[in-house]
Scaffold this active site. Structure first.
Site, PDB file in Angstrom:
ATOM      1  N   ASP A  13       0.808  -1.222   0.000  1.00 38.76           N
ATOM      2  CA  ASP A  13       0.000   0.000   0.000  1.00 38.76           C
ATOM      3  C   ASP A  13       0.840   1.270   0.000  1.00 38.76           C
ATOM      4  OD1 ASP A  13      -2.262  -1.627   0.095  1.00 38.76           O
ATOM      5  OD2 ASP A  13      -2.156  -1.728   2.276  1.00 38.76           O
ATOM      6  N   LYS A  16       1.811   1.944  -5.201  1.00 43.51           N
ATOM      7  CA  LYS A  16       2.356   1.323  -6.414  1.00 43.51           C
ATOM      8  C   LYS A  16       1.453   1.591  -7.619  1.00 43.51           C
ATOM      9  CE  LYS A  16       2.298  -2.611  -4.249  1.00 43.51           C
ATOM     10  NZ  LYS A  16       2.021  -2.177  -2.881  1.00 43.51           N
ATOM     11  N   GLY A  17       0.126   1.548  -7.385  1.00 44.77           N
ATOM     12  CA  GLY A  17      -0.828   1.758  -8.481  1.00 44.77           C
ATOM     13  C   GLY A  17      -0.648   3.122  -9.100  1.00 44.77           C
ATOM     14  N   LYS A  18      -0.529   4.130  -8.258  1.00 51.58           N
ATOM     15  CA  LYS A  18      -0.357   5.493  -8.772  1.00 51.58           C
ATOM     16  C   LYS A  18       0.957   5.604  -9.547  1.00 51.58           C
ATOM     17  CE  LYS A  18       1.158   9.986  -7.691  1.00 51.58           C
ATOM     18  NZ  LYS A  18       1.094  11.250  -6.994  1.00 51.58           N
ATOM     19  N   ASN A  38      -5.302 -10.280  -3.784  1.00 49.74           N
ATOM     20  CA  ASN A  38      -5.036  -9.755  -2.437  1.00 49.74           C
ATOM     21  C   ASN A  38      -4.574  -8.300  -2.544  1.00 49.74           C
ATOM     22  OD1 ASN A  38      -2.706 -10.703  -3.719  1.00 49.74           O
ATOM     23  ND2 ASN A  38      -1.724 -11.443  -1.867  1.00 49.74           N
ATOM     24  N   GLY A  40      -4.571  -4.358  -3.723  1.00 53.12           N
ATOM     25  CA  GLY A  40      -5.558  -3.307  -3.960  1.00 53.12           C
ATOM     26  C   GLY A  40      -4.787  -2.082  -4.378  1.00 53.12           C
ATOM     27  N   HIS A  41      -4.786  -1.785  -5.671  1.00 50.17           N
ATOM     28  CA  HIS A  41      -4.010  -0.660  -6.189  1.00 50.17           C
ATOM     29  C   HIS A  41      -4.960   0.444  -6.632  1.00 50.17           C
ATOM     30  CE1 HIS A  41      -0.406  -3.522  -7.186  1.00 50.17           C
ATOM     31  NE2 HIS A  41      -0.758  -3.529  -5.924  1.00 50.17           N
ATOM     32  N   GLN A 223       1.802  -6.224  -3.119  1.00 53.77           N
ATOM     33  CA  GLN A 223       2.295  -6.319  -1.729  1.00 53.77           C
ATOM     34  C   GLN A 223       3.595  -5.516  -1.560  1.00 53.77           C
ATOM     35  OE1 GLN A 223       1.271  -9.546  -3.397  1.00 53.77           O
ATOM     36  NE2 GLN A 223      -0.652  -8.627  -2.832  1.00 53.77           N
ATOM     37  N   THR A 300      -9.876  -5.232   1.641  1.00 54.55           N
ATOM     38  CA  THR A 300     -10.716  -5.795   2.711  1.00 54.55           C
ATOM     39  C   THR A 300     -11.429  -4.719   3.529  1.00 54.55           C
ATOM     40  OG1 THR A 300      -8.800  -5.811   4.168  1.00 54.55           O
ATOM     41  CG2 THR A 300      -9.274  -7.851   2.975  1.00 54.55           C
ATOM     42  N   LEU A 331       4.008  12.371   0.854  1.00 54.62           N
ATOM     43  CA  LEU A 331       4.715  13.373   1.665  1.00 54.62           C
ATOM     44  C   LEU A 331       3.715  14.413   2.180  1.00 54.62           C
ATOM     45  CD1 LEU A 331       7.536  14.284   2.636  1.00 54.62           C
ATOM     46  CD2 LEU A 331       7.675  15.736   0.598  1.00 54.62           C
TER      47      LEU A 331
HETATM   48  P1  GDP Z   1      -0.764   0.267  -3.594  1.00 53.09           P
HETATM   49  O1  GDP Z   1      -1.396  -0.972  -3.088  1.00 53.09           O
HETATM   50  O2  GDP Z   1       0.699   0.313  -3.338  1.00 53.09           O
HETATM   51  O3  GDP Z   1      -1.095   0.568  -5.029  1.00 53.09           O
HETATM   52  O4  GDP Z   1      -1.382   1.462  -2.724  1.00 53.09           O
HETATM   53  P2  GDP Z   1      -2.933   1.662  -2.334  1.00 53.09           P
HETATM   54  O5  GDP Z   1      -3.667   2.109  -3.535  1.00 53.09           O
HETATM   55  O6  GDP Z   1      -3.446   0.484  -1.610  1.00 53.09           O
HETATM   56  O7  GDP Z   1      -2.801   2.804  -1.249  1.00 53.09           O
HETATM   57  C1  GDP Z   1      -2.206   4.031  -1.538  1.00 53.09           C
HETATM   58  C2  GDP Z   1      -3.244   5.154  -1.355  1.00 53.09           C
HETATM   59  O8  GDP Z   1      -2.578   6.396  -1.333  1.00 53.09           O
HETATM   60  C3  GDP Z   1      -4.249   5.261  -2.489  1.00 53.09           C
HETATM   61  O9  GDP Z   1      -5.471   5.701  -1.960  1.00 53.09           O
HETATM   62  C4  GDP Z   1      -3.644   6.309  -3.420  1.00 53.09           C
HETATM   63  O10 GDP Z   1      -4.618   6.999  -4.183  1.00 53.09           O
HETATM   64  C5  GDP Z   1      -3.020   7.222  -2.409  1.00 53.09           C
HETATM   65  N1  GDP Z   1      -1.802   7.924  -2.848  1.00 53.09           N
HETATM   66  C6  GDP Z   1      -0.796   7.488  -3.639  1.00 53.09           C
HETATM   67  N2  GDP Z   1       0.200   8.400  -3.702  1.00 53.09           N
HETATM   68  C7  GDP Z   1      -0.200   9.440  -2.916  1.00 53.09           C
HETATM   69  C8  GDP Z   1       0.415  10.681  -2.537  1.00 53.09           C
HETATM   70  O11 GDP Z   1       1.540  11.011  -2.919  1.00 53.09           O
HETATM   71  N3  GDP Z   1      -0.306  11.477  -1.692  1.00 53.09           N
HETATM   72  C9  GDP Z   1      -1.549  11.138  -1.214  1.00 53.09           C
HETATM   73  N4  GDP Z   1      -2.175  11.988  -0.393  1.00 53.09           N
HETATM   74  N5  GDP Z   1      -2.130   9.984  -1.559  1.00 53.09           N
HETATM   75  C10 GDP Z   1      -1.466   9.141  -2.383  1.00 53.09           C
HETATM   76  P1  IMO Z   2      -1.001  -4.229  -2.166  1.00 53.99           P
HETATM   77  O1  IMO Z   2      -0.552  -4.779  -3.483  1.00 53.99           O
HETATM   78  C1  IMO Z   2      -1.067  -4.714   2.158  1.00 53.99           C
HETATM   79  C2  IMO Z   2      -1.199  -8.816   3.697  1.00 53.99           C
HETATM   80  C3  IMO Z   2      -2.464  -9.300   4.404  1.00 53.99           C
HETATM   81  C4  IMO Z   2      -1.852 -10.281   5.401  1.00 53.99           C
HETATM   82  C5  IMO Z   2      -0.720 -10.923   4.592  1.00 53.99           C
HETATM   83  C6  IMO Z   2      -1.085 -12.258   3.965  1.00 53.99           C
HETATM   84  O2  IMO Z   2      -2.259  -3.450  -2.231  1.00 53.99           O
HETATM   85  O3  IMO Z   2       0.118  -3.499  -1.497  1.00 53.99           O
HETATM   86  P2  IMO Z   2      -2.574 -12.928   1.881  1.00 53.99           P
HETATM   87  O4  IMO Z   2      -4.047 -12.736   1.607  1.00 53.99           O
HETATM   88  O5  IMO Z   2      -1.687 -12.323   0.856  1.00 53.99           O
HETATM   89  O6  IMO Z   2      -2.234 -14.363   2.151  1.00 53.99           O
HETATM   90  O7  IMO Z   2      -2.322 -12.170   3.275  1.00 53.99           O
HETATM   91  O8  IMO Z   2      -0.391  -9.985   3.567  1.00 53.99           O
HETATM   92  N1  IMO Z   2      -1.420  -8.285   2.339  1.00 53.99           N
HETATM   93  C7  IMO Z   2      -1.330  -6.979   2.022  1.00 53.99           C
HETATM   94  N2  IMO Z   2      -1.123  -5.901   2.803  1.00 53.99           N
HETATM   95  N3  IMO Z   2      -1.189  -4.559   0.827  1.00 53.99           N
HETATM   96  C8  IMO Z   2      -1.378  -5.638   0.023  1.00 53.99           C
HETATM   97  O9  IMO Z   2      -1.369  -5.551  -1.315  1.00 53.99           O
HETATM   98  C9  IMO Z   2      -1.498  -6.915   0.618  1.00 53.99           C
HETATM   99  N4  IMO Z   2      -1.699  -8.172   0.137  1.00 53.99           N
HETATM  100  C10 IMO Z   2      -1.632  -8.994   1.203  1.00 53.99           C
HETATM  101  O10 IMO Z   2      -3.120  -8.229   5.049  1.00 53.99           O
HETATM  102  O11 IMO Z   2      -1.273  -9.584   6.471  1.00 53.99           O
HETATM  103 MG    MG Z   3      -2.912  -1.589  -1.800  1.00 56.12          MG
END
Ligand code: GDP
Ligand code: IMO
Ligand code: MG
Length: 427
Positions: A13, A16-18, A38, A40-41, A223, A300, A331
């Site tokens: 989290d 990475k998606g951004k 698993n 969520g980007h 992850q 989740t 930041l």
């Molecule tokens: P990922 O799993 O690595 O793709 O990240 P997630 O999408 O799960 O979580 C990152 C969250 O931070 C998302 O809601 C993005 O829209 C948000 N995000 C990404 N980069 C930035 C940033 O530089 N600033 C802020 N405020 N939000 C960001």
């Molecule tokens: P992104 O790509 C954050 C965590 C789960 C749990 C552990 C094992 O959005 O960064 P699993 O279902 O993979 O067997 O769960 O890994 N987990 C993540 N935590 N971001 C994720 O993906 C995750 N994918 C799995 O919460 O602790």
């Molecule tokens: Mg995520």
């Protein structure tokens, strides 16, 4: 500069998606190489927000071919619903390629994931319940179902039978659940086969030919480094290799083709699920990071655990991935603190430790040693260059860079595509 890897440097989290989406317009292929739904980007394009779980974030960039590599585990029902959700929003998904060697998350793998977690009780991993671990376990145990198996009914039936032979014993005798019928599983899987067929390809050949033609390939990790099955905080990890080496095994592209490995690094730290987290906060600061950063799981809906930046794990991520750059995200979330603690080392049983201890017991005892960096009050979301940042924000970035062992080449100051400061362009 043909192949780049973009991966999470912490516990997932990181944004990475951004980051992937930002580069999507300039690359020819975006490849997921491990994990499954698993992940969520989140990608924000203008006023549109997309939450992708299984599909590579490059799917939102026309001109880019999204690829699901052999190292990914694919839940066909999730795949189809994610595709139709995007189609309804006008996104063209026709270029998607899926490796015939990718393993399939079957309904029984999802069941086993959930019952195992329930059985573990207090000792649970806190998985996403998507069947990830059991599907990789089947792969390693050589009783997995691959995407290509969906196109041979007799083979599929034999393989499902083999997998369920043992699982039904466990489900009925150990977990007190009903047995799962082979026919029902086979019928469900066959029901997806034709819908998925247009996307199935020899992705190893496609990607290597693309690289031979000097096309740009971006590997998008799911992850993060500390969730890696080998290099993470085992057993509180996911069941695949999000670290850089996974990009090779999960795609069939050799390491000599990779020229840059970019670690996505949040300006503070978050974690979802169980496991050690030295800088975790249980106070108002933790609440504030969660609120301002919107730290709630995309997959989740669980609240993310929040804490200060941990330079020890950032250094570790640099090492195990051979990082060439960092993309420092969020930041902007740190605006408003008078001073910002940063963990520079751990104290373990009274001793100062500079690097991540290899012993799980030691890591569980690690207490953060903080340095306090001066904060800033100015809004930074409109900053376009490094020089636009307030002096203390610049100082924070420079300090993190120094401690973490690789240059910060981009900084996120908001969720949108254009809310990014590019210092040293990736392409
Ligand atoms: P990922 O799993 O690595 O793709 O990240 P997630 O999408 O799960 O979580 C990152 C969250 O931070 C998302 O809601 C993005 O829209 C948000 N995000 C990404 N980069 C930035 C940033 O530089 N600033 C802020 N405020 N939000 C960001
Ligand atoms: P992104 O790509 C954050 C965590 C789960 C749990 C552990 C094992 O959005 O960064 P699993 O279902 O993979 O067997 O769960 O890994 N987990 C993540 N935590 N971001 C994720 O993906 C995750 N994918 C799995 O919460 O602790
Ligand atoms: Mg995520």
């Amino acid at each position: 500069m043909p192949a780049l890897v973009l991966l999470g440097a912490q516990w997932g989290d990181e944004g990475k998606g951004k980051a992937t989406d930002l580069l999507g317009g300039s690359v020819d292929y975006v490849v997921r190489y491990q994990g499954g739904n698993n992940a969520g980007h989140t990608v924000v394009v203008g006023d549109q927000k997309y939450a992708l779980h299984l599909l590579p974030s490059g799917i939102l960039s026309p001109g880019c071919t999204p690829v699901i590599g052999n190292g990914v585990v694919v839940d066909p029902s999730v795949l189809l619903s994610e595709l139709s959700g995007l189609n309804e929003r006008g996104v063209d998904t026709s270029k998607l390629l899926i490796s015939g060697n990718a393993h399939v998350i079957t309904p029984y793998n999802v069941t086993v994931d959930k019952v195992t977690e329930r059985f573990l009780g207090k000792r649970k991993i806190g998985t996403t319940g998507r069947g990830i671990g059991p599907t990789y376990a089947d792969k390693i145990n050589r009783v997995g179902i691959r995407v290509q198996d969906l196109y041979d009914e007799s083979i599929l039936t034999q393989k499902v039978e083999a997998a369920l032979d043992v699982k039904n014993q466990i489900l009925t005798k150990l977990y007190n659940r009903r047995a799962i019928a082979v026919d029902q599983v086979v019928e469900e899987l066959l029901g997806y086969a034709e819908k998925i067929k247009p996307y199935v390809a020899d992705t190893v050949l496609v990607l290597n030919r693309a690289l031979d033609d000097n096309k740009v390939v971006l590997f998008e990790g799911g992850q993060g480094t500390l969730l890696d099955i080998d290099h993470g905080t085992y057993p509180f990890v996911t069941s695949s290799n999000p670290t850089a080496g996974g990009a090779c095994t999960g795609s069939g592209v050799g390491p000599t083709k990779i020229s840059r490995v970019i670690g996505i690094l949040k300006a503070y730290t978050t974690r979802v699920g169980s496991g050690p987290f030295p800088t975790e906060l249980f106070d108002e600061d933790g609440e504030a990071l969660r609120r301002i950063g919107g730290e709630r799981g995309v997959t989740t809906g669980r609240d993310r655990r929040c804490g200060w930046f941990d330079a020890v794990i950032a250094r570790y991520a640099t090492r195990v991935n051979g990082l060439t750059d960092f993309f420092l995200t969020k930041l902007d979330v740190l605006t408003g603190w008078e001073q910002i603690p940063v963990c520079v080392a751990y104290e373990i049983d009274g001793k100062r430790v500079e690097e991540l201890p290899y012993s799980q017991t030691d890591f569980h005892h690690a207490k953060p040693v903080y340095e306090y960096l001066p904060g800033w009050q100015e809004d930074i979301t409109k900053a376009k260059t490094f020089a636009d940042l307030p002096k203390n924000a610049q100082g924070y970035v420079k300090a993190l860079e120094e401690m973490s062992g690789a240059p910060v080449s981009a900084i996120g100051v908001g969720p949108g595509r254009d809310e990014t400061i590019e210092i040293n362009p990736f392409l």
